[in-house]
Design a protein around this motif. Structure first.
Motif, PDB file in Angstrom:
ATOM      1  N   ASP A  37      96.448  34.726  37.943  1.00  0.00           N
ATOM      2  CA  ASP A  37      96.620  33.799  36.734  1.00  0.00           C
ATOM      3  C   ASP A  37      96.695  32.389  36.870  1.00  0.00           C
ATOM      4  OD1 ASP A  37      96.366  36.171  35.630  1.00  0.00           O
ATOM      5  OD2 ASP A  37      98.392  36.652  35.520  1.00  0.00           O
ATOM      6  N   GLY A  51      94.340  42.863  33.460  1.00  0.00           N
ATOM      7  CA  GLY A  51      94.359  41.802  32.671  1.00  0.00           C
ATOM      8  C   GLY A  51      94.781  40.580  33.467  1.00  0.00           C
ATOM      9  N   ASN A  52      95.461  40.665  34.928  1.00  0.00           N
ATOM     10  CA  ASN A  52      95.513  39.517  35.762  1.00  0.00           C
ATOM     11  C   ASN A  52      94.077  39.047  36.095  1.00  0.00           C
ATOM     12  OD1 ASN A  52      98.285  41.386  36.993  1.00  0.00           O
ATOM     13  ND2 ASN A  52      98.596  39.259  36.200  1.00  0.00           N
ATOM     14  N   VAL A  53      94.224  37.641  36.409  1.00  0.00           N
ATOM     15  CA  VAL A  53      93.057  36.988  36.941  1.00  0.00           C
ATOM     16  C   VAL A  53      93.248  36.439  38.302  1.00  0.00           C
ATOM     17  CG1 VAL A  53      91.449  34.984  36.556  1.00  0.00           C
ATOM     18  CG2 VAL A  53      92.256  36.413  34.652  1.00  0.00           C
ATOM     19  N   GLU A  66      88.857  39.340  36.987  1.00  0.00           N
ATOM     20  CA  GLU A  66      89.697  40.106  35.968  1.00  0.00           C
ATOM     21  C   GLU A  66      89.981  41.695  36.615  1.00  0.00           C
ATOM     22  OE1 GLU A  66      90.773  41.128  31.556  1.00  0.00           O
ATOM     23  OE2 GLU A  66      88.916  40.249  31.881  1.00  0.00           O
ATOM     24  N   TYR A  84      87.382  45.746  38.719  1.00  0.00           N
ATOM     25  CA  TYR A  84      87.522  44.561  38.282  1.00  0.00           C
ATOM     26  C   TYR A  84      86.179  44.215  37.478  1.00  0.00           C
ATOM     27  CZ  TYR A  84      84.455  43.939  42.527  1.00  0.00           C
ATOM     28  OH  TYR A  84      83.477  43.911  43.367  1.00  0.00           O
TER      29      TYR A  84
END
Length: 95
Positions: A37, A51-53, A66, A84
């Motif tokens: 993130d 949801g984490n990038v 992502e 991903y």
């Protein structure tokens, strides 16, 4: 593949086939080649999930993706691709 699950960053990188071995995945993180993130991390045990990038500085390019899910084991390359979605310059057209 559990959608709401979270797991260690190094384990996720290995399961998603971003590194050939878990030891190499740990080294990527500990040597500062991974951002979660947008924040650099050196903690291989950091928990990540959908949801984490992630931004990965690999040998030949930078990959931005992502996380869509986590896995319970390392599977085939097509299975790993389901974990991903590329969102950086390497993202497929139309996404």
């Amino acid at each position: 593949m559990g959608e709401g699950d979270r797991q260690r960053l190094d384990k996720w990188l290995w399961f998603a086939r971003m590194a050939r071995t878990r030891v190499l995945a740990q080294a990527l993180v500990e040597n500062g080649y991974v951002r979660v993130d947008g924040r650099k991390t050196d903690q291989a045990a950091k928990q990540v999930g959908p949801g984490n990038v992630l931004t990965l500085a690999l040998a030949q390019k930078v990959v931005v993706l992502e996380i869509l899910g986590c896995a319970e084991r390392r599977g085939s390359y097509p299975d790993a691709q389901k974990l991903y979605r590329l969102i950086g310059p390497d993202a497929p057209e139309g996404e």
